[in-house]
Design a protein around this motif. Structure first.
Motif, PDB file in Angstrom:
ATOM      1  N   PHE A 146       0.867  -1.180   0.000  1.00  0.00           N
ATOM      2  CA  PHE A 146       0.000   0.000   0.000  1.00  0.00           C
ATOM      3  C   PHE A 146       0.903   1.230   0.000  1.00  0.00           C
ATOM      4  CE2 PHE A 146      -2.245  -3.330   2.212  1.00  0.00           C
ATOM      5  CZ  PHE A 146      -3.561  -3.212   1.810  1.00  0.00           C
ATOM      6  N   HIS A 147       0.554   2.233  -0.791  1.00  0.00           N
ATOM      7  CA  HIS A 147       1.185   3.537  -0.643  1.00  0.00           C
ATOM      8  C   HIS A 147       0.394   4.242   0.454  1.00  0.00           C
ATOM      9  CE1 HIS A 147       3.647   2.882  -4.098  1.00  0.00           C
ATOM     10  NE2 HIS A 147       2.591   2.653  -4.858  1.00  0.00           N
ATOM     11  N   TYR A 148       1.092   4.924   1.339  1.00  0.00           N
ATOM     12  CA  TYR A 148       0.374   5.571   2.434  1.00  0.00           C
ATOM     13  C   TYR A 148       0.861   6.999   2.643  1.00  0.00           C
ATOM     14  CZ  TYR A 148       4.297   5.243   5.727  1.00  0.00           C
ATOM     15  OH  TYR A 148       5.497   5.404   6.359  1.00  0.00           O
ATOM     16  N   THR A 149      -0.017   7.756   3.272  1.00  0.00           N
ATOM     17  CA  THR A 149       0.312   9.083   3.769  1.00  0.00           C
ATOM     18  C   THR A 149      -0.213   9.141   5.194  1.00  0.00           C
ATOM     19  OG1 THR A 149       0.047  10.061   1.578  1.00  0.00           O
ATOM     20  CG2 THR A 149      -0.001  11.569   3.445  1.00  0.00           C
ATOM     21  N   ALA A 150       0.661   9.497   6.126  1.00  0.00           N
ATOM     22  CA  ALA A 150       0.254   9.604   7.527  1.00  0.00           C
ATOM     23  C   ALA A 150       0.624  10.990   8.038  1.00  0.00           C
ATOM     24  CB  ALA A 150       0.950   8.541   8.371  1.00  0.00           C
ATOM     25  N   THR A 151      -0.335  11.629   8.663  1.00  0.00           N
ATOM     26  CA  THR A 151      -0.078  12.881   9.371  1.00  0.00           C
ATOM     27  C   THR A 151      -0.367  12.608  10.836  1.00  0.00           C
ATOM     28  OG1 THR A 151      -2.335  13.737   9.217  1.00  0.00           O
ATOM     29  CG2 THR A 151      -0.872  14.197   7.344  1.00  0.00           C
ATOM     30  N   ARG A 152      -0.311  13.629  11.638  1.00  0.00           N
ATOM     31  CA  ARG A 152      -0.652  13.418  13.055  1.00  0.00           C
ATOM     32  C   ARG A 152      -2.086  12.937  13.219  1.00  0.00           C
ATOM     33  NH1 ARG A 152       2.125  18.543  14.028  1.00  0.00           N
ATOM     34  NH2 ARG A 152       4.207  17.991  14.719  1.00  0.00           N
ATOM     35  N   ASP A 153      -2.966  13.356  12.276  1.00  0.00           N
ATOM     36  CA  ASP A 153      -4.394  13.100  12.443  1.00  0.00           C
ATOM     37  C   ASP A 153      -5.006  12.095  11.487  1.00  0.00           C
ATOM     38  OD1 ASP A 153      -4.481  15.061  14.485  1.00  0.00           O
ATOM     39  OD2 ASP A 153      -4.627  16.625  12.972  1.00  0.00           O
ATOM     40  N   THR A 154      -4.433  11.901  10.303  1.00  0.00           N
ATOM     41  CA  THR A 154      -5.073  11.026   9.322  1.00  0.00           C
ATOM     42  C   THR A 154      -4.081  10.095   8.635  1.00  0.00           C
ATOM     43  OG1 THR A 154      -4.862  12.657   7.539  1.00  0.00           O
ATOM     44  CG2 THR A 154      -6.920  12.683   8.797  1.00  0.00           C
ATOM     45  N   LEU A 155      -4.637   8.997   8.142  1.00  0.00           N
ATOM     46  CA  LEU A 155      -3.894   8.005   7.385  1.00  0.00           C
ATOM     47  C   LEU A 155      -4.696   7.680   6.136  1.00  0.00           C
ATOM     48  CD1 LEU A 155      -1.693   5.684   7.164  1.00  0.00           C
ATOM     49  CD2 LEU A 155      -3.385   4.237   8.325  1.00  0.00           C
ATOM     50  N   THR A 156      -4.027   7.633   4.995  1.00  0.00           N
ATOM     51  CA  THR A 156      -4.656   7.124   3.790  1.00  0.00           C
ATOM     52  C   THR A 156      -3.806   5.976   3.270  1.00  0.00           C
ATOM     53  OG1 THR A 156      -3.513   8.694   2.334  1.00  0.00           O
ATOM     54  CG2 THR A 156      -5.701   9.339   3.143  1.00  0.00           C
ATOM     55  N   LEU A 157      -4.479   4.988   2.725  1.00  0.00           N
ATOM     56  CA  LEU A 157      -3.827   3.815   2.147  1.00  0.00           C
ATOM     57  C   LEU A 157      -4.347   3.627   0.725  1.00  0.00           C
ATOM     58  CD1 LEU A 157      -4.411   1.431   5.183  1.00  0.00           C
ATOM     59  CD2 LEU A 157      -2.178   2.299   4.461  1.00  0.00           C
ATOM     60  N   GLU A 158      -3.436   3.475  -0.223  1.00  0.00           N
ATOM     61  CA  GLU A 158      -3.793   3.197  -1.620  1.00  0.00           C
ATOM     62  C   GLU A 158      -3.170   1.855  -1.964  1.00  0.00           C
ATOM     63  OE1 GLU A 158      -5.443   4.815  -4.088  1.00  0.00           O
ATOM     64  OE2 GLU A 158      -5.869   6.717  -3.109  1.00  0.00           O
ATOM     65  N   PRO A 159      -3.983   0.828  -2.271  1.00  0.00           N
ATOM     66  CA  PRO A 159      -3.406  -0.485  -2.537  1.00  0.00           C
ATOM     67  C   PRO A 159      -2.730  -0.566  -3.903  1.00  0.00           C
ATOM     68  CG  PRO A 159      -5.753  -0.562  -2.930  1.00  0.00           C
ATOM     69  CD  PRO A 159      -5.444   0.823  -2.390  1.00  0.00           C
ATOM     70  N   VAL A 160      -1.680  -1.355  -3.955  1.00  0.00           N
ATOM     71  CA  VAL A 160      -1.096  -1.772  -5.220  1.00  0.00           C
ATOM     72  C   VAL A 160      -1.668  -3.166  -5.432  1.00  0.00           C
ATOM     73  CG1 VAL A 160       1.019  -2.324  -6.465  1.00  0.00           C
ATOM     74  CG2 VAL A 160       1.003  -0.433  -4.804  1.00  0.00           C
ATOM     75  N   LEU A 161      -2.665  -3.253  -6.278  1.00  0.00           N
ATOM     76  CA  LEU A 161      -3.368  -4.523  -6.419  1.00  0.00           C
ATOM     77  C   LEU A 161      -2.451  -5.593  -6.998  1.00  0.00           C
ATOM     78  CD1 LEU A 161      -6.878  -3.361  -7.639  1.00  0.00           C
ATOM     79  CD2 LEU A 161      -6.167  -3.993  -5.339  1.00  0.00           C
ATOM     80  N   PRO A 162      -2.501  -6.782  -6.420  1.00  0.00           N
ATOM     81  CA  PRO A 162      -1.657  -7.868  -6.932  1.00  0.00           C
ATOM     82  C   PRO A 162      -2.115  -8.301  -8.318  1.00  0.00           C
ATOM     83  CG  PRO A 162      -3.133  -8.650  -5.200  1.00  0.00           C
ATOM     84  CD  PRO A 162      -3.311  -7.171  -5.281  1.00  0.00           C
ATOM     85  N   ASP A 163      -1.245  -9.006  -9.017  1.00  0.00           N
ATOM     86  CA  ASP A 163      -1.555  -9.469 -10.374  1.00  0.00           C
ATOM     87  C   ASP A 163      -2.822 -10.312 -10.427  1.00  0.00           C
ATOM     88  OD1 ASP A 163       0.666  -8.168 -11.383  1.00  0.00           O
ATOM     89  OD2 ASP A 163       1.958  -9.948 -11.255  1.00  0.00           O
ATOM     90  N   CYS A 164      -3.107 -11.030  -9.363  1.00  0.00           N
ATOM     91  CA  CYS A 164      -4.285 -11.906  -9.350  1.00  0.00           C
ATOM     92  C   CYS A 164      -5.599 -11.126  -9.254  1.00  0.00           C
ATOM     93  CB  CYS A 164      -4.174 -12.912  -8.214  1.00  0.00           C
ATOM     94  SG  CYS A 164      -4.164 -12.156  -6.567  1.00  0.00           S
ATOM     95  N   ALA A 165      -5.552  -9.794  -9.173  1.00  0.00           N
ATOM     96  CA  ALA A 165      -6.773  -8.993  -9.053  1.00  0.00           C
ATOM     97  C   ALA A 165      -7.723  -9.243 -10.223  1.00  0.00           C
ATOM     98  CB  ALA A 165      -6.431  -7.507  -8.953  1.00  0.00           C
ATOM     99  N   LYS A 166      -7.157  -9.516 -11.391  1.00  0.00           N
ATOM    100  CA  LYS A 166      -7.995  -9.758 -12.574  1.00  0.00           C
ATOM    101  C   LYS A 166      -8.942 -10.934 -12.368  1.00  0.00           C
ATOM    102  CE  LYS A 166      -4.459  -7.851 -15.504  1.00  0.00           C
ATOM    103  NZ  LYS A 166      -3.225  -8.169 -16.193  1.00  0.00           N
ATOM    104  N   SER A 167      -8.527 -11.881 -11.538  1.00  0.00           N
ATOM    105  CA  SER A 167      -9.383 -13.040 -11.266  1.00  0.00           C
ATOM    106  C   SER A 167     -10.160 -12.884  -9.962  1.00  0.00           C
ATOM    107  CB  SER A 167      -8.541 -14.316 -11.225  1.00  0.00           C
ATOM    108  OG  SER A 167      -7.611 -14.267 -10.153  1.00  0.00           O
ATOM    109  N   GLY A 168     -10.044 -11.717  -9.336  1.00  0.00           N
ATOM    110  CA  GLY A 168     -10.801 -11.446  -8.115  1.00  0.00           C
ATOM    111  C   GLY A 168     -10.265 -12.129  -6.876  1.00  0.00           C
ATOM    112  N   CYS A 169      -8.978 -12.380  -6.843  1.00  0.00           N
ATOM    113  CA  CYS A 169      -8.384 -13.103  -5.721  1.00  0.00           C
ATOM    114  C   CYS A 169      -8.664 -12.419  -4.378  1.00  0.00           C
ATOM    115  CB  CYS A 169      -6.882 -13.255  -5.921  1.00  0.00           C
ATOM    116  SG  CYS A 169      -5.979 -11.686  -5.907  1.00  0.00           S
ATOM    117  N   PHE A 170      -8.569 -13.198  -3.330  1.00  0.00           N
ATOM    118  CA  PHE A 170      -8.826 -12.699  -1.991  1.00  0.00           C
ATOM    119  C   PHE A 170      -7.936 -11.507  -1.647  1.00  0.00           C
ATOM    120  CE2 PHE A 170      -7.706 -12.482   2.488  1.00  0.00           C
ATOM    121  CZ  PHE A 170      -8.947 -12.274   3.056  1.00  0.00           C
ATOM    122  N   ASP A 171      -6.624 -11.592  -1.961  1.00  0.00           N
ATOM    123  CA  ASP A 171      -5.700 -10.510  -1.602  1.00  0.00           C
ATOM    124  C   ASP A 171      -6.136  -9.177  -2.190  1.00  0.00           C
ATOM    125  OD1 ASP A 171      -4.131 -12.178  -0.079  1.00  0.00           O
ATOM    126  OD2 ASP A 171      -2.488 -12.304  -1.531  1.00  0.00           O
TER     127      ASP A 171
END
Length: 189
Positions: A146-171
């Motif tokens: 995940f790419h993230y940004t954290a400040t004192r008050d907030t956190l955002t997470l942006e996933p780097v989807l795995p290759d298996c995302a095309k098949s809807g894998c659990f990860d």
């Protein structure tokens, strides 16, 4: 009346500038020092508890945006958005999986010793595993980055989807459910 020469004005100006610089340095730009007395880095630590009020609609949109919309009913049913529903077959309308859904408080935590976990709306731990920071803005939880940004008050997470995302894998589905594709989480601990 005293007449100041240009050089006297320059010295006064230099003195005023020096005082301003020293004052700003002493104040540290408003940042609080760390326990060891050092200033925090521009990126605040990910360690802590992060909470948000999640909604079924946000989950469905995040899955749609990630190309995983066909798994929305399964994801929603498994995460207690609809009281009493634990399986997609129990939904009234799989085409509208949010019918009857209620918002739910959800939290993630990151410990100093490298453990990640999630808490459901009753405070029960529903997820766990190791994490490690990679570079200045990435965290790997389990096997997902995940790419993230954290400040004192907030956190955002942006996933780097795995290759298996095309098949809807659990990860891939899990990564979207953990991150809500960048929606903010508030520091609560």
């Amino acid at each position: 009346m005293r007449i100041r020469t240009p050089s006297a004005r320059r010295r006064n100006l230099i003195g005023v500038v020096a005082i301003c610089i020293l004052t700003l340095a002493a104040c540290g730009g408003g940042e609080k020092p760390q326990r060891d007395g050092s200033k925090p880095s521009p990126k605040t630590s990910i360690v802590g508890v992060w909470t948000r009020l999640t909604t079924c609609e946000q989950r469905v949109k995040a899955l749609d945006d990630a190309g995983l919309g066909k798994y929305a009913a399964e994801s929603v049913a498994g995460d207690s958005f609809i009281p009493g529903v634990t399986d997609a077959d129990q939904l009234e309308d799989k085409g509208d999986p949010c019918r009857g859904a209620k918002p739910a408080k959800h939290s993630h935590f990151f410990t100093e010793d490298g453990q990640f976990g999630s808490l459901d709306d009753t405070g029960q731990q529903v997820d766990d595993g190791p994490y490690r920071l990679v570079g200045k803005d990435s965290v790997v939880i389990g096997e997902v980055t995940f790419h993230y940004t954290a400040t004192r008050d907030t956190l955002t997470l942006e996933p780097v989807l795995p290759d298996c995302a095309k098949s809807g894998c659990f990860d891939a589905q899990w990564a979207v459910a953990v991150s809500y594709n960048g929606l903010p989480w508030d520091r609560t601990g």
